[in-house]
Design a protein around this motif. Structure first.
Motif, PDB file in Angstrom:
ATOM      1  N   GLY A  64       0.799  -1.214   0.000  1.00  0.00           N
ATOM      2  CA  GLY A  64       0.000   0.000   0.000  1.00  0.00           C
ATOM      3  C   GLY A  64       0.835   1.267   0.000  1.00  0.00           C
ATOM      4  O   GLY A  64       0.383   2.314   0.460  1.00  0.00           O
ATOM      5  N   ARG A  65       2.043   1.181  -0.552  1.00  0.00           N
ATOM      6  CA  ARG A  65       2.957   2.334  -0.537  1.00  0.00           C
ATOM      7  C   ARG A  65       3.322   2.680  -1.977  1.00  0.00           C
ATOM      8  O   ARG A  65       4.066   1.942  -2.641  1.00  0.00           O
ATOM      9  N   GLU A  66       2.809   3.774  -2.463  1.00  0.00           N
ATOM     10  CA  GLU A  66       3.078   4.205  -3.832  1.00  0.00           C
ATOM     11  C   GLU A  66       4.419   4.923  -3.911  1.00  0.00           C
ATOM     12  O   GLU A  66       4.775   5.700  -3.025  1.00  0.00           O
ATOM     13  N   VAL A  67       5.129   4.664  -5.000  1.00  0.00           N
ATOM     14  CA  VAL A  67       6.449   5.251  -5.214  1.00  0.00           C
ATOM     15  C   VAL A  67       6.323   6.499  -6.074  1.00  0.00           C
ATOM     16  O   VAL A  67       5.665   6.491  -7.123  1.00  0.00           O
ATOM     17  N   ALA A  68       6.942   7.570  -5.658  1.00  0.00           N
ATOM     18  CA  ALA A  68       6.954   8.811  -6.427  1.00  0.00           C
ATOM     19  C   ALA A  68       8.166   8.878  -7.341  1.00  0.00           C
ATOM     20  O   ALA A  68       8.074   9.363  -8.476  1.00  0.00           O
ATOM     21  N   ALA A  69       9.314   8.397  -6.864  1.00  0.00           N
ATOM     22  CA  ALA A  69      10.547   8.451  -7.651  1.00  0.00           C
ATOM     23  C   ALA A  69      11.558   7.488  -7.050  1.00  0.00           C
ATOM     24  O   ALA A  69      11.468   7.112  -5.868  1.00  0.00           O
ATOM     25  N   LEU A  70      12.500   7.080  -7.877  1.00  0.00           N
ATOM     26  CA  LEU A  70      13.595   6.264  -7.368  1.00  0.00           C
ATOM     27  C   LEU A  70      14.884   6.659  -8.060  1.00  0.00           C
ATOM     28  O   LEU A  70      14.881   7.167  -9.177  1.00  0.00           O
ATOM     29  N   ASP A  71      15.982   6.429  -7.371  1.00  0.00           N
ATOM     30  CA  ASP A  71      17.300   6.734  -7.913  1.00  0.00           C
ATOM     31  C   ASP A  71      18.281   5.721  -7.360  1.00  0.00           C
ATOM     32  O   ASP A  71      17.893   4.785  -6.649  1.00  0.00           O
ATOM     33  N   ALA A  72      19.539   5.881  -7.679  1.00  0.00           N
ATOM     34  CA  ALA A  72      20.538   4.892  -7.304  1.00  0.00           C
ATOM     35  C   ALA A  72      20.741   4.783  -5.802  1.00  0.00           C
ATOM     36  O   ALA A  72      21.263   3.776  -5.317  1.00  0.00           O
ATOM     37  N   GLU A  73      20.309   5.780  -5.041  1.00  0.00           N
ATOM     38  CA  GLU A  73      20.548   5.782  -3.601  1.00  0.00           C
ATOM     39  C   GLU A  73      19.292   5.579  -2.765  1.00  0.00           C
ATOM     40  O   GLU A  73      19.372   5.551  -1.535  1.00  0.00           O
ATOM     41  N   GLY A  74      18.126   5.439  -3.420  1.00  0.00           N
ATOM     42  CA  GLY A  74      16.939   5.224  -2.614  1.00  0.00           C
ATOM     43  C   GLY A  74      15.642   5.431  -3.368  1.00  0.00           C
ATOM     44  O   GLY A  74      15.618   5.628  -4.585  1.00  0.00           O
ATOM     45  N   VAL A  75      14.559   5.402  -2.591  1.00  0.00           N
ATOM     46  CA  VAL A  75      13.202   5.465  -3.131  1.00  0.00           C
ATOM     47  C   VAL A  75      12.419   6.527  -2.376  1.00  0.00           C
ATOM     48  O   VAL A  75      12.435   6.569  -1.136  1.00  0.00           O
ATOM     49  N   ASP A  76      11.720   7.388  -3.112  1.00  0.00           N
ATOM     50  CA  ASP A  76      10.835   8.376  -2.516  1.00  0.00           C
ATOM     51  C   ASP A  76       9.396   7.896  -2.648  1.00  0.00           C
ATOM     52  O   ASP A  76       8.932   7.607  -3.761  1.00  0.00           O
ATOM     53  N   LEU A  77       8.671   7.823  -1.544  1.00  0.00           N
ATOM     54  CA  LEU A  77       7.281   7.413  -1.554  1.00  0.00           C
ATOM     55  C   LEU A  77       6.366   8.627  -1.667  1.00  0.00           C
ATOM     56  O   LEU A  77       6.757   9.747  -1.359  1.00  0.00           O
ATOM     57  N   ARG A  78       5.137   8.371  -2.107  1.00  0.00           N
ATOM     58  CA  ARG A  78       4.164   9.454  -2.292  1.00  0.00           C
ATOM     59  C   ARG A  78       3.867  10.189  -0.982  1.00  0.00           C
ATOM     60  O   ARG A  78       3.521  11.363  -0.978  1.00  0.00           O
ATOM     61  N   ASP A  79       4.001   9.459   0.123  1.00  0.00           N
ATOM     62  CA  ASP A  79       3.684  10.094   1.410  1.00  0.00           C
ATOM     63  C   ASP A  79       4.839  10.925   1.965  1.00  0.00           C
ATOM     64  O   ASP A  79       4.779  11.419   3.084  1.00  0.00           O
ATOM     65  N   GLY A  80       5.907  11.071   1.180  1.00  0.00           N
ATOM     66  CA  GLY A  80       7.041  11.879   1.606  1.00  0.00           C
ATOM     67  C   GLY A  80       8.169  11.099   2.247  1.00  0.00           C
ATOM     68  O   GLY A  80       9.237  11.661   2.513  1.00  0.00           O
ATOM     69  N   THR A  81       7.965   9.808   2.489  1.00  0.00           N
ATOM     70  CA  THR A  81       9.016   8.982   3.095  1.00  0.00           C
ATOM     71  C   THR A  81      10.146   8.756   2.097  1.00  0.00           C
ATOM     72  O   THR A  81       9.917   8.507   0.915  1.00  0.00           O
ATOM     73  N   ARG A  82      11.362   8.822   2.594  1.00  0.00           N
ATOM     74  CA  ARG A  82      12.552   8.529   1.794  1.00  0.00           C
ATOM     75  C   ARG A  82      13.204   7.269   2.339  1.00  0.00           C
ATOM     76  O   ARG A  82      13.523   7.193   3.535  1.00  0.00           O
ATOM     77  N   ILE A  83      13.358   6.235   1.511  1.00  0.00           N
ATOM     78  CA  ILE A  83      14.028   4.990   1.905  1.00  0.00           C
ATOM     79  C   ILE A  83      15.392   4.986   1.231  1.00  0.00           C
ATOM     80  O   ILE A  83      15.483   4.953   0.001  1.00  0.00           O
ATOM     81  N   THR A  84      16.421   5.051   2.023  1.00  0.00           N
ATOM     82  CA  THR A  84      17.772   5.027   1.457  1.00  0.00           C
ATOM     83  C   THR A  84      18.256   3.595   1.357  1.00  0.00           C
ATOM     84  O   THR A  84      17.915   2.743   2.184  1.00  0.00           O
TER      85      THR A  84
END
Length: 398
Positions: A114-134
């Protein structure tokens, strides 16, 4: 910094992403993983099937813990002038059982549904809710993306899980029943006896367009059930529109999908049998390879898997050629003749075909003899071009 830190972030909790997470948990448990899925549960609403001979011993081990339907005494194919029972063992895995094992066996905090992704890059993932997963490494498994760089046709299907009031009596899977009206392409019905009172029945079309008419396909399933003498209540449904790849510029396709330093796997990375749209055997091998290389920095893992995808593309050229002839040389209502002829060949050849491991002698045998399509049209199909795979519908292949 908001969010979590993990060794590997996997975006997409379908077949490919789930198997990668499982392989890492089994063989590299010290590596932390986040498996990020936009849907409510891993795996979506799908059924994946394969022949037992498709998998290596390591692949068998990876899948051994899933609850799945198994038939060890063969399967049936039917055509207008031909019927055959083959000996190969067949397997099928439902997405609910796929999700159940992952939920049971993956380490706590691995699964993020239930977590939508807004963007991803080589160092992590940005979720729609503002969370950043490194993460040290990011793997993109979000499924096939429509593209102008690949060409081909479509496999369109509707499946129905039917529960019968009495035992249905079907002992073996019917992998292809093409003794049905051919409508707009190669049509066959696929039936799995998943229990004494349960059948999975799927109406499938190899067609030029991605159109899926739910009402028409549902009515045709009703007609097929009546013809086979099966009654009961549908308890679940599945639909899909899958690409059948016949050609294109694979490097341009890769460049469109690529985000610098991000590894691309699954159908999005081109890891699919281009003619059958089967993905499970390839997904298993990719998952094992990633687990083996889990210590690589993200950019190195990305480059290594991209190179593997190009080798896979090259190795699949024969199947793309057959797909080109199927769509370009055969009239839609006559395409069944290609498969009818194919299923008269020796069983080991058929098994290697589905596994994507056809030998040179196999390829010669498939193409030799009286062709099931006009020679002039076959030559024209090979020399011509197919339409690009630009359908907006996105589904995970089987």
């Amino acid at each position: 910094m908001s969010g979590r830190t993990t060794d590997i972030a996997i975006v997409g909790g379908g077949l490919s992403g789930g198997l990668i997470a499982l392989a890492l948990a089994m063989y590299r448990p010290e590596v932390s993983v986040r498996l990020i899925e936009a849907g409510a549960r891993l795996g979506g609403n799908h059924r994946w099937s394969w022949f037992a001979s498709d998998l290596s011993p390591a692949g068998e081990e990876l899948l051994s813990g899933f609850r799945k339907a198994e038939w060890d005494d063969g399967y049936i194919v039917r055509f207008p002038t031909y019927k055959r029972r083959l000996k190969a063992a067949y397997r099928s895995l439902q997405s609910a059982d796929f999700a159940a094992r992952l939920e049971r066996e993956l380490p706590e905090d691995t699964i993020m549904t239930g977590r939508e992704v807004a963007a991803l890059d080589a160092e992590g993932v940005d979720l729609r809710d503002g969370t950043r997963i490194t993460a040290r490494s990011v793997i993109d498994c979000r499924g096939f993306a429509p593209t102008p760089h690949l060409t081909g046709g479509w496999q369109v299907f509707m499946g129905r899980h039917l529960r019968t009031p009495e035992p249905h009596g079907l002992a073996h899977p019917i992998i292809m029943d093409a003794h049905v009206e051919q409508l707009g392409g190669y049509r066959f019905v696929y039936t799995l006896p998943v229990g004494s009172h349960d059948l999975f029945i799927e109406d499938t079309y190899y067609q030029d367009t991605p159109d899926l008419d739910r009402s028409a396909l549902s009515a045709r399933l009703d007609q097929y059930q009546a013809r086979m003498g099966w009654s009961g209540e549908p308890v679940a449904f599945e639909t899909g529109v899958l690409p059948v790849v016949t050609g294109g510029n694979f490097r341009a396709f890769q460049q469109d999908q690529q985000i610098n330093g991000v590894t691309v796997a699954g159908a999005r990375g081109g890891f699919v049998h281009p003619l059958t749209s089967y993905t499970l055997p390839v997904a298993v091998e990719v998952a094992l390879a990633i687990a083996e290389d889990a210590d690589l920095p993200g950019d190195q893992l990305s480059a290594k898997l991209a190179s593997s995808a190009r080798r896979h593309w090259s190795n699949m050229s024969f199947y793309r050629l057959l797909g080109t002839m199927l769509f370009g040389a055969a009239q839609p209502e006559q395409r069944y003749k290609v498969f009818e002829r194919f299923y008269r060949l020796r069983e080991p050849l058929i098994e290697r075909f589905y596994a994507g491991r056809s030998r040179l002698a196999d390829k010669v045998r498939v193409l030799a003899g009286k062709p099931p399509v006009p020679v002039v049209r076959a030559i024209g199909a090979i020399a011509g071009s197919s339409p690009p795979l630009l359908d907006p519908t996105r589904n995970s292949p089987r």
